[in-house]
Enzyme design. Structure first.
Site: not given
Length: 150
Positions: A65-68
């Protein structure tokens, strides 16, 4: 906020075949850009990569669950990829990732990305839910599975 409100048919890929973690992140970023929620691809990409440098977002059990977040994000959003063959992602359990959700959040005080991350993490603890997502034949079916669980 519902998870289905953040997903868009343009931000879901059911047959991704990235050869590396970098390729997986780049493909997910492109999906997010396709959804129209990103106003500056490069700035958003930098935020996703900067977060990944703090520690892997490969949480284990084949899920990442990558995020930016930042001004490069016009509206909160999610991109999703099913990676049938898996991809090495430096996950906590050292297993390949088969399901990836990328979160985009504007830089606001309410930290919406934490709410989305919490809700998504809870849903992804259900093995049947995860198996159904991986088996979805169409984007519409994928969205319906998320909608029912949400």
């Amino acid at each position: 906020m519902r998870i289905t409100d953040l997903l868009d048919v343009k931000s879901i890929c059911l047959d991704a075949k990235p050869a590396s973690k970098k390729e997986a992140l780049d493909q997910a970023i492109d999906l997010m850009v396709n959804s129209g929620k990103i106003n500056d691809r490069e700035a958003y990409k930098l935020s996703v990569y900067a977060r990944e440098e703090e520690g892997t977002t490969g949480i284990g059990d084949g899920i990442a669950i990558p995020h930016g977040r930042g001004e490069s994000v016009s509206k909160p959003g999610l991109a999703a990829m099913v990676i049938k063959e898996g991809v090495e992602f430096e996950s906590l359990d050292e297993q390949p990732v088969h399901l990836l959700f990328l979160i985009a959040a504007p830089d606001t005080k309410d930290n919406i990305h934490l709410d989305v991350l919490s809700k998504l993490s809870t849903l992804l603890m259900d093995e049947i839910f995860v198996a159904n997502l991986k088996a979805a034949k169409t984007v519409e079916e994928f969205l319906s599975i998320v909608d029912k669980a949400d």
